[in-house]
Structure formats: structure tokens, C-alpha cells
Design a protein around this motif. Structure first.
Motif, PDB file in Angstrom:
ATOM      1  N   LYS A 473       0.840  -1.210   0.000  1.00 23.70           N
ATOM      2  CA  LYS A 473       0.000   0.000   0.000  1.00 23.70           C
ATOM      3  C   LYS A 473       0.869   1.251   0.000  1.00 23.70           C
ATOM      4  O   LYS A 473       0.640   2.178  -0.775  1.00 23.70           O
ATOM      5  CB  LYS A 473      -0.934  -0.012   1.210  1.00 23.70           C
ATOM      6  CG  LYS A 473      -2.142  -0.909   0.993  1.00 23.70           C
ATOM      7  CD  LYS A 473      -3.118  -0.821   2.142  1.00 23.70           C
ATOM      8  CE  LYS A 473      -4.349  -1.684   1.829  1.00 23.70           C
ATOM      9  NZ  LYS A 473      -5.055  -2.094   3.046  1.00 23.70           N
ATOM     10  N   LEU A 474       1.890   1.251   0.854  1.00 20.78           N
ATOM     11  CA  LEU A 474       2.793   2.406   0.910  1.00 20.78           C
ATOM     12  C   LEU A 474       3.518   2.598  -0.419  1.00 20.78           C
ATOM     13  O   LEU A 474       3.884   3.708  -0.785  1.00 20.78           O
ATOM     14  CB  LEU A 474       3.827   2.218   2.022  1.00 20.78           C
ATOM     15  CG  LEU A 474       3.333   2.516   3.445  1.00 20.78           C
ATOM     16  CD1 LEU A 474       4.412   2.159   4.450  1.00 20.78           C
ATOM     17  CD2 LEU A 474       2.928   3.985   3.576  1.00 20.78           C
ATOM     18  N   ALA A 475       3.727   1.511  -1.127  1.00 19.53           N
ATOM     19  CA  ALA A 475       4.461   1.590  -2.394  1.00 19.53           C
ATOM     20  C   ALA A 475       3.534   1.857  -3.579  1.00 19.53           C
ATOM     21  O   ALA A 475       3.943   1.711  -4.738  1.00 19.53           O
ATOM     22  CB  ALA A 475       5.236   0.289  -2.617  1.00 19.53           C
ATOM     23  N   ASN A 476       2.262   2.200  -3.293  1.00 20.34           N
ATOM     24  CA  ASN A 476       1.294   2.437  -4.367  1.00 20.34           C
ATOM     25  C   ASN A 476       1.114   1.223  -5.265  1.00 20.34           C
ATOM     26  O   ASN A 476       0.866   1.351  -6.457  1.00 20.34           O
ATOM     27  CB  ASN A 476       1.734   3.600  -5.262  1.00 20.34           C
ATOM     28  CG  ASN A 476       1.360   4.947  -4.666  1.00 20.34           C
ATOM     29  OD1 ASN A 476       0.570   4.987  -3.720  1.00 20.34           O
ATOM     30  ND2 ASN A 476       1.930   6.006  -5.206  1.00 20.34           N
ATOM     31  N   ALA A 477       1.291   0.045  -4.683  1.00 20.54           N
ATOM     32  CA  ALA A 477       1.242  -1.149  -5.519  1.00 20.54           C
ATOM     33  C   ALA A 477       0.021  -2.012  -5.228  1.00 20.54           C
ATOM     34  O   ALA A 477      -0.386  -2.818  -6.056  1.00 20.54           O
ATOM     35  CB  ALA A 477       2.514  -1.978  -5.314  1.00 20.54           C
ATOM     36  N   HIS A 478      -0.572  -1.828  -4.065  1.00 23.78           N
ATOM     37  CA  HIS A 478      -1.661  -2.710  -3.636  1.00 23.78           C
ATOM     38  C   HIS A 478      -2.798  -2.757  -4.662  1.00 23.78           C
ATOM     39  O   HIS A 478      -3.296  -3.818  -5.011  1.00 23.78           O
ATOM     40  CB  HIS A 478      -2.180  -2.244  -2.279  1.00 23.78           C
ATOM     41  CG  HIS A 478      -3.301  -3.074  -1.754  1.00 23.78           C
ATOM     42  ND1 HIS A 478      -3.116  -4.366  -1.311  1.00 23.78           N
ATOM     43  CD2 HIS A 478      -4.638  -2.825  -1.644  1.00 23.78           C
ATOM     44  CE1 HIS A 478      -4.287  -4.865  -0.929  1.00 23.78           C
ATOM     45  NE2 HIS A 478      -5.222  -3.947  -1.115  1.00 23.78           N
ATOM     46  N   GLN A 505       8.760  -1.599 -10.580  1.00 26.84           N
ATOM     47  CA  GLN A 505       9.469  -0.743  -9.632  1.00 26.84           C
ATOM     48  C   GLN A 505       8.710  -0.615  -8.335  1.00 26.84           C
ATOM     49  O   GLN A 505       9.303  -0.600  -7.253  1.00 26.84           O
ATOM     50  CB  GLN A 505       9.703   0.655 -10.220  1.00 26.84           C
ATOM     51  CG  GLN A 505      10.831   0.749 -11.223  1.00 26.84           C
ATOM     52  CD  GLN A 505      12.181   0.389 -10.631  1.00 26.84           C
ATOM     53  OE1 GLN A 505      12.302   0.020  -9.485  1.00 26.84           O
ATOM     54  NE2 GLN A 505      13.215   0.477 -11.442  1.00 26.84           N
ATOM     55  N   ARG A 506       7.380  -0.549  -8.421  1.00 24.59           N
ATOM     56  CA  ARG A 506       6.611  -0.385  -7.189  1.00 24.59           C
ATOM     57  C   ARG A 506       6.688  -1.653  -6.341  1.00 24.59           C
ATOM     58  O   ARG A 506       6.685  -1.582  -5.112  1.00 24.59           O
ATOM     59  CB  ARG A 506       5.167  -0.002  -7.511  1.00 24.59           C
ATOM     60  CG  ARG A 506       5.084   1.501  -7.811  1.00 24.59           C
ATOM     61  CD  ARG A 506       3.696   1.930  -8.165  1.00 24.59           C
ATOM     62  NE  ARG A 506       3.407   1.654  -9.568  1.00 24.59           N
ATOM     63  CZ  ARG A 506       2.170   1.588 -10.063  1.00 24.59           C
ATOM     64  NH1 ARG A 506       1.130   1.731  -9.256  1.00 24.59           N
ATOM     65  NH2 ARG A 506       1.987   1.362 -11.345  1.00 24.59           N
ATOM     66  N   ILE A 507       6.780  -2.818  -7.003  1.00 26.49           N
ATOM     67  CA  ILE A 507       6.973  -4.057  -6.233  1.00 26.49           C
ATOM     68  C   ILE A 507       8.347  -4.030  -5.560  1.00 26.49           C
ATOM     69  O   ILE A 507       8.491  -4.382  -4.384  1.00 26.49           O
ATOM     70  CB  ILE A 507       6.808  -5.284  -7.149  1.00 26.49           C
ATOM     71  CG1 ILE A 507       5.341  -5.430  -7.522  1.00 26.49           C
ATOM     72  CG2 ILE A 507       7.311  -6.552  -6.451  1.00 26.49           C
ATOM     73  CD1 ILE A 507       5.036  -6.598  -8.404  1.00 26.49           C
ATOM     74  N   GLN A 538       7.555   7.904  -7.956  1.00 30.61           N
ATOM     75  CA  GLN A 538       8.149   8.938  -7.097  1.00 30.61           C
ATOM     76  C   GLN A 538       7.370   9.076  -5.805  1.00 30.61           C
ATOM     77  O   GLN A 538       7.934   9.175  -4.718  1.00 30.61           O
ATOM     78  CB  GLN A 538       8.151  10.294  -7.813  1.00 30.61           C
ATOM     79  CG  GLN A 538       9.188  10.422  -8.912  1.00 30.61           C
ATOM     80  CD  GLN A 538      10.598  10.399  -8.377  1.00 30.61           C
ATOM     81  OE1 GLN A 538      10.829  10.486  -7.175  1.00 30.61           O
ATOM     82  NE2 GLN A 538      11.569  10.257  -9.276  1.00 30.61           N
ATOM     83  N   GLU A 539       6.081   9.047  -5.964  1.00 29.44           N
ATOM     84  CA  GLU A 539       5.171   9.125  -4.820  1.00 29.44           C
ATOM     85  C   GLU A 539       5.471   7.979  -3.842  1.00 29.44           C
ATOM     86  O   GLU A 539       5.581   8.165  -2.631  1.00 29.44           O
ATOM     87  CB  GLU A 539       3.748   9.013  -5.398  1.00 29.44           C
ATOM     88  CG  GLU A 539       2.651   8.835  -4.416  1.00 29.44           C
ATOM     89  CD  GLU A 539       2.089  10.162  -3.942  1.00 29.44           C
ATOM     90  OE1 GLU A 539       2.375  11.205  -4.558  1.00 29.44           O
ATOM     91  OE2 GLU A 539       1.371  10.133  -2.927  1.00 29.44           O
ATOM     92  N   LEU A 544       9.306   5.553   1.054  1.00 33.29           N
ATOM     93  CA  LEU A 544      10.481   4.724   1.309  1.00 33.29           C
ATOM     94  C   LEU A 544      11.641   5.556   1.856  1.00 33.29           C
ATOM     95  O   LEU A 544      12.371   5.121   2.740  1.00 33.29           O
ATOM     96  CB  LEU A 544      10.881   4.025   0.003  1.00 33.29           C
ATOM     97  CG  LEU A 544      12.099   3.119   0.045  1.00 33.29           C
ATOM     98  CD1 LEU A 544      11.916   2.036   1.097  1.00 33.29           C
ATOM     99  CD2 LEU A 544      12.295   2.466  -1.320  1.00 33.29           C
ATOM    100  N   ARG A 545      11.795   6.765   1.334  1.00 27.10           N
ATOM    101  CA  ARG A 545      12.957   7.572   1.709  1.00 27.10           C
ATOM    102  C   ARG A 545      12.859   8.114   3.117  1.00 27.10           C
ATOM    103  O   ARG A 545      13.858   8.423   3.752  1.00 27.10           O
ATOM    104  CB  ARG A 545      13.100   8.739   0.722  1.00 27.10           C
ATOM    105  CG  ARG A 545      13.953   8.364  -0.448  1.00 27.10           C
ATOM    106  CD  ARG A 545      13.714   9.263  -1.641  1.00 27.10           C
ATOM    107  NE  ARG A 545      13.485  10.645  -1.315  1.00 27.10           N
ATOM    108  CZ  ARG A 545      12.928  11.510  -2.150  1.00 27.10           C
ATOM    109  NH1 ARG A 545      12.567  11.126  -3.350  1.00 27.10           N
ATOM    110  NH2 ARG A 545      12.750  12.753  -1.802  1.00 27.10           N
ATOM    111  N   HIS A 546      11.623   8.199   3.573  1.00 27.62           N
ATOM    112  CA  HIS A 546      11.354   8.789   4.863  1.00 27.62           C
ATOM    113  C   HIS A 546      12.175   8.131   5.967  1.00 27.62           C
ATOM    114  O   HIS A 546      12.180   6.913   6.095  1.00 27.62           O
ATOM    115  CB  HIS A 546       9.853   8.641   5.144  1.00 27.62           C
ATOM    116  CG  HIS A 546       9.433   9.306   6.399  1.00 27.62           C
ATOM    117  ND1 HIS A 546       9.526  10.664   6.577  1.00 27.62           N
ATOM    118  CD2 HIS A 546       8.939   8.803   7.551  1.00 27.62           C
ATOM    119  CE1 HIS A 546       9.107  10.963   7.773  1.00 27.62           C
ATOM    120  NE2 HIS A 546       8.749   9.862   8.403  1.00 27.62           N
TER     121      HIS A 546
END
Ligand SMILES: Nc1ncnc2c1ncn2[C@@H]1O[C@H](COP(=O)(O)OP(=O)(O)O)[C@@H](O)[C@H]1O
Ligand SMILES: [Mg+2]
Length: 611
Positions: A473-478, A505-507, A538-539, A544-546
Motif C-alpha cells: 500500500k505504501l508503495a502504491n502497488a496494492h 518498480q513499485r513491487i 516517485q510518490e 520509502l525515503r522517509h
């Protein structure tokens, strides 16, 4: 030397004995065949049983020829029909022994050689996984792969041939030779003359046939690849209307396969018939010379029959033995290749070093590095990055950005200077433990074969399903994952569902989020994406970078601007470091880079307004 020879408590003779056996073992192991035999140390019984049954198999049928002789010379003249039942019983008994011994010998031999092959393969794979990346820079994957798969197979084929073919054939040939000599020495010697003939025929043809097989296989492979290629580029072919051209090209290849095939199989037939001719010739000799001897009362009819039935037992194994030479050569080459690879000790040896708990500070102290001797890629690079800092690495292609990332991961060690992670010299820590705490998202090779679930779980092998979904979900992949045919269980390997670059990439990002590393390396993670999927990725990257130390290698201006500091690399030198405003104000290297990269882009207009 080993400790035995230095131990003063051991009596001298024992020490010498140990030293001798040790030296002897070392010397013997230099021979690949003996070294291979050592692999069977715990399979001795099986191997021995395989050999014993092979010998039983080899000799069990030979007495049948003597039974024939007895029928003709004894029972027929005596008109003794009662003995026939006895002969059949013995014959069947011998066959039963033969069948049983053959199956048992195969079983015991195969189960020991296949076990050794399995171990060799496992050891090779383990060994290859431990090799440093320096090793992979030198070796070609396409040459390593067959060593694990094919060379081990050749060794296995050879080992089986040695027991099943060489041993059995040698015993059969020897036993039948003795019997032939016992029945009639002169006739036997005449038959032995055929052996050199076999040899000559085999040797004449074997190189020819081997070459023929090789080029036939090569033509087949080339035909296969050209068809494969054609099917892959069918869109291109059609769009250029080049079907006739392609047809010509493919047909030429097909024609060559035909040509090679006709030649090879004709030669094979000639070879086989010549071998049969030698057998026929021997039979002719037996019956003519045998008849002459029988007429002159030097031989009996039964002996002729026994002789002719023994002939096959003698000639076939001889023929097989000569043919086996190639299998043994191939096996030896396989052994040399396997042990050659196992003897390369270019492994990463850090498992014994302390495991560190990474906080996230990274320091380069005068780091110089070269992949190949004399070709420096990094020159005296020094920087210190605080835990949690976001650093953008900027520079032209080939400037050394990926190299810096490789060195943080300990893939390569500095030629000069030091790389420190939280004050720990990277050459003095457990690298696997370190890499457990560093996340990487790069451009290529980002997925493993298998399901979406297993791909994300790769970041943390004991993650629960809920953790995996949360990361996705955080990776916008769900959302896109649940839309796949089997959701999280969808196969995304070679034969599975095809994903877009952005989805892949999102995975990869979900996997990195799950891993929750203290240090994150993003090496052009979005470079290959179109701008729309880049925005989504990017979103995802923001999450992830946080809260961790980040090294971001990117070309997107907004990413660069967001970084706490920008490092500018130029031909392996760290030429500038600072935040965006500082570097722009300096009007140096970064300023020029900025002008070159972004001046013409719309982006620039937007961002300069934003500043
Ligand atoms: N595995 C390697 N073996 C030999 N040379 C390499 C290897 N990887 C990179 N290089 C060379 O090192 C230099 C820096 O490469 P790299 O760090 O990949 O640059 P960047 O990521 O900035 O494009 C280049 O000249 C490249 O050709
Ligand atoms: Mg790179």
C-alpha cells in the motif's frame, strides 16, 4: 604444514605417519579422478555393491554357451532328451541372476553417482553465490552456467560408464576370451586378430562422427535461434514487409541442417555396418576354419556352436570399450572444469567478522578505486553523510555514481582509503549482515521469478501477509496487485503475467519498505519509466525515503532539489557538494550540469518558479 608434524607430544613415528598420509592424500587429490573418488567416501558400500553386481551381471550369461556345447556334443549324440529340462532350468536361472544383477547394479551405481553429482552441483552453486562481484566482472555467466549443469552431467555419465560399461565389458571380454582359448586356442587366436580391425574402424570414424555431431548440433541451434529471433521481431518484419527476405534467410539455415543431417547419418550407417562386417567376418572364419578342423577331428560340432555364441560376448564388449574412450575423456574434461571452478577462492570471506547494527552514517575517507588495474574509477573521494541525511549523487554517465553505491554495499573494497559505516571499516564487518540493513532499488534485475507475494517477501523472509500488504500500500502497488489475475499469488516470472516498468518498480519499492533498511540506495530507480508512471513511483519512493539515510542517483530535478545535499561527481572526482541553492550560486560544475540537463525542459520553468 599441518599441526600433527609440530605436536611434540606425539611419538615421532605417528607424526611421520600422519605427515605421510596427509602428503599422500594431497598428492592423490591432484588427480581429478582420485579426487572424484574421494567424493564417494560415505557411499563406499553402495559403489562397491554396484561394482559387485556389475561383475555378476557380466559373467552370468557366459555359461549358457557351454550349455549349448553340452547339448550338441553330449545330449544329442546320446539321444538323451531328459537332460533338456535341466538345461532350460539352468538357462532360466542364469537369466534370472543376470536380470537381477543388472537392475541392482544400475540402482546402486546410479544412486551413488547421482548423489555425488547432486553434491557437486550444490557445492558449485554455493561456491558461486559466495564469489565476489570481482569474480563476476571477469567471468561470463554464459560460461559459468554450463559448468554447473552440463559438466557435472558429463562426470555422472562417465562414472556410470566406468562401472556399468567399462567394468562389465572388460570382465565379459576377458571371461569369454579365456573360454574361447580353452575351447580351441588356435581358432581363438584367429578371432583375436579381429580386435585391431575394430580399433582401426572406431578410430577412423570417431573423430569424423564427433565433428559431424557437433556441427549438426550447431546448425540445429542456429536454425532454432533464427526462428526464435524471427518470431520475436515479427512486428518489425511485418511493418517493413520483409517476409520474403526473412523466408530466404531462414530457409538457408534449414537447408544446412538437412545437408549436415544427411551426411552425418550416412556416415553413422557406414560405421555401424563396418562394425557388423567385422563380426560377420569372424563368424565366417569360425565356421570355415571350424568346419575344416572338425573334418580333421580337431574340433567338435558343439565347440563350433559354443564358439559362435561366445563370439558376440567377446566382440561386443571390445567394441563398447573402444567407444567408451570418448565418454571418459569428456568426463575428465568435466571433472577438470568442475574442480577448476571450485578451486577459485575469490569468495567474500566475512561471515566470521562482527555483525554491526547499522545506524545510517556513511563516510568515505580518501577512497580510490579501480575495477581493472591501472584504470582508476574513483579518485580520492571523501565525504561524511549523517544518519537520516538525503544525498543526491549527480554526474554524467560513467562518472562513478553506481560505483559509489557498490562500495557502500561492500561489493568492492577501496583500492586506497576507507569506507566507514557508523565508524566501522567496511572491510572488517560481516557483509551479509550489513547488506541485510541496506536497501537498494535500481533499474535492472529487480524481480525474482515467482509470485508477487514472494517478490515482496524477499525483503523480509518472515513477514506476515498483513505486513506485505501494508508495504504494498505504501508503495502504491496494492491496487494494481489486487487487479492481477491471482492477486498477490500471481506469477510474475518468465512464464507469468507481464508487468509494466512502473509496476515492477513499485513491487521493488514495497520489498525495500518491508526490509526497512537504515540506508537506502536508489540507483536510477525511475530512469527507464515514462513520466506518468514515474510520478506514481516517485510518490511511492517518498514513503520509502522517509526516515533513513538515502543515496539517490536520479536525473529528475525535483528529486535532486529535495535532497539535503548534492554530490557532484565528475570522472571519478567528487567536485562539488552542497544544497541546491549553494551549488547554483557557485555557478560551477553543478550549475553547468543543470543548464545542460534542464535548460530546455519545461520542468525548469516550473521549478525555477517554485524556488
Ligand atoms: N564492473 C565493472 N568493471 C569494469 N569497469 C566498470 C564496471 N562497472 C563500471 N565500470 C566503469 O567504471 C566507470 C564508472 O561507472 P559507474 O559507476 O557505473 O558510472 P555511473 O553510474 O555514474 O554511470 C565507468 O567508466 C565504467 O565503464
Ligand atoms: Mg550507474
Amino acid at each position: 604444514m599441518d599441526s600433527h608434524s609440530l605436536d611434540p607430544d606425539k611419538p615421532f613415528r605417528r607424526r611421520t605417519w600422519h605427515w605421510l598420509t596427509h602428503e599422500l592424500r594431497q598428492a592423490l587429490r591432484k588427480n581429478v579422478f582420485i579426487r572424484y573418488l574421494f567424493e564417494f567416501h560415505d557411499l563406499k558400500i553402495r559403489l562397491l555393491l554396484g561394482n559387485i553386481f556389475a561383475i555378476v551381471q557380466a559373467v552370468s550369461l557366459i555359461p549358457i554357451s557351454l550349455l549349448f556345447k553340452r547339448i550338441i556334443d553330449v545330449y544329442i549324440p546320446q539321444k538323451d532328451a531328459s537332460a533338456i529340462g535341466w538345461v532350460i532350468a539352468v538357462g532360466l536361472g542364469l537369466w534370472a541372476v543376470h536380470i537381477g544383477a543388472t537392475v541392482a547394479s544400475r540402482y546402486f551405481t546410479l544412486s551413488s553417482t547421482k548423489t555425488v553429482t547432486e553434491r557437486l552441483r550444490a557445492r558449485l552453486v554455493m561456491h558461486l553465490q559466495q564469489m565476489s562481484l570481482r569474480f563476476y566482472d571477469k567471468e561470463r555467466i554464459s560460461e559459468l552456467h554450463p559448468r554447473v549443469v552440463m559438466d557435472t552431467e558429463r562426470v555422472d555419465v562417465m562414472a556410470n560408464a566406468l562401472v556399468v560399461t567399462v567394468l562389465v565389458s572388460a570382465v565379459v571380454a576377458l571371461a569369454s576370451a579365456v573360454l574361447l582359448l580353452m575351447i580351441n586356442a588356435r581358432l581363438a587366436l584367429l578371432v583375436f586378430v579381429m580386435v585391431p580391425l575394430y580399433y582401426v574402424i572406431q578410430r577412423t570414424f570417431s573423430t569424423k562422427l564427433k565433428e559431424g555431431h557437433r556441427s549438426f548440433r550447431k546448425e540445429m541451434e542456429q536454425m532454432s535461434s533464427i526462428v526464435h529471433e524471427l518470431l520475436h521481431s515479427i512486428r518489425l518484419v511485418k511493418s517493413f514487409a520483409r517476409e520474403p527476405f526473412e523466408q530466404e534467410r531462414v530457409q538457408e539455415r534449414i537447408r544446412r541442417v538437412t545437408h549436415r543431417g544427411v551426411r552425418l547419418f550416412t556416415e553413422t550407417a557406414a560405421f555401424q555396418i563396418l562394425l557388423q562386417f567385422v563380426g560377420g567376418l569372424a563368424l565366417l572364419v569360425i565356421f570355415t576354419v571350424g568346419a575344416w578342423m572338425t573334418i580333421n577331428d580337431r574340433m567338435t560340432l558343439g565347440e563350433i556352436v559354443a564358439f559362435s555364441s561366445l563370439l558376440a560376448y567377446f566382440l561386443n564388449p571390445i567394441n563398447t570399450l573402444i567407444g567408451c574412450v570418448d565418454t571418459i575423456y569428456a568426463g575428465r574434461a568435466g571433472l577438470e572444469s568442475v574442480y577448476g571452478l571450485l578451486d577459485i577462492y575469490d569468495t567474500e570471506k566475512s561471515d566470521h567478522l562482527p555483525r554491526i547494527d547499522v545506524q545510517g552514517a556513511v563516510e568515505f575517507q580518501n577512497v580510490c578505486f579501480e575495477y581493472r588495474k591501472g584504470e582508476a574509477v574513483l579518485h580520492n573521494v571523501s565525504f561524511r553523510v549523517q544518519s537520516g541525511e538525503q544525498v543526491a549523487l549527480v554526474g554524467a554517465s560513467g562518472a562513478g555514481k553506481t560505483t559509489v553505491a557498490n562500495m557502500i554495499l561492500g561489493f568492492y573494497f577501496p583500492t586506497e582509503g576507507r569506507v566507514l559505516i557508523d565508524e566501522h571499516d567496511i572491510t572488517k564487518v560481516n557483509l551479509r549482515a550489513l547488506r541485510e540493513q541496506i536497501g537498494v532499488v535500481s533499474q535492472d534485475n529487480i524481480l525474482i521469478s515467482g509470485s508477487v507475494l514472494n517478490n515482496i517477501r524477499y525483503g523480509k523472509m518472515d513477514a506476515t501477509f498483513e505486513e506485505i500488504v501494508a508495504a504494498a500500500k505504501l508503495a502504491n502497488a496494492h491496487d494494481f496487485i489486487t487487479g492481477l489475475p491471482d492477486g498477490y499469488d500471481t506469477d510474475i516470472g518468465d512464464r507469468g503475467v507481464r508487468l509494466s516498468g512502473g509496476q515492477k518498480q513499485r513491487i521493488a519499492i514495497a520489498r525495500a519498505i518491508l526490509k526497512n533498511p537504515k540506508i537506502l540506495v536508489l540507483d536510477e530507480a525511475t530512469s527507464a519509466l515514462d513520466s506518468e508512471s514515474e510520478a506514481v513511483v516517485q510518490e511511492a519512493l517518498k514513503h520509502l525515503r522517509h526516515n533513513r539515510t538515502c543515496f539517490i542517483i536520479a536525473h529528475r530535478l525535483s528529486t535532486i532539489i529535495e535532497a539535503n545535499r548534492i554530490f557532484v561527481l565528475k570522472r571519478g572526482h567528487l567536485v562539488e557538494a552542497g544544497n541546491f541553492e549553494e551549488l547554483m550560486a557557485r555557478k560551477g560544475e553543478f550549475f553547468r550540469y543543470y543548464q545542460l540537463q534542464f535548460k530546455t525542459k519545461e520542468q525548469v520553468a516550473n521549478t525555477t518558479v517554485a524556488i
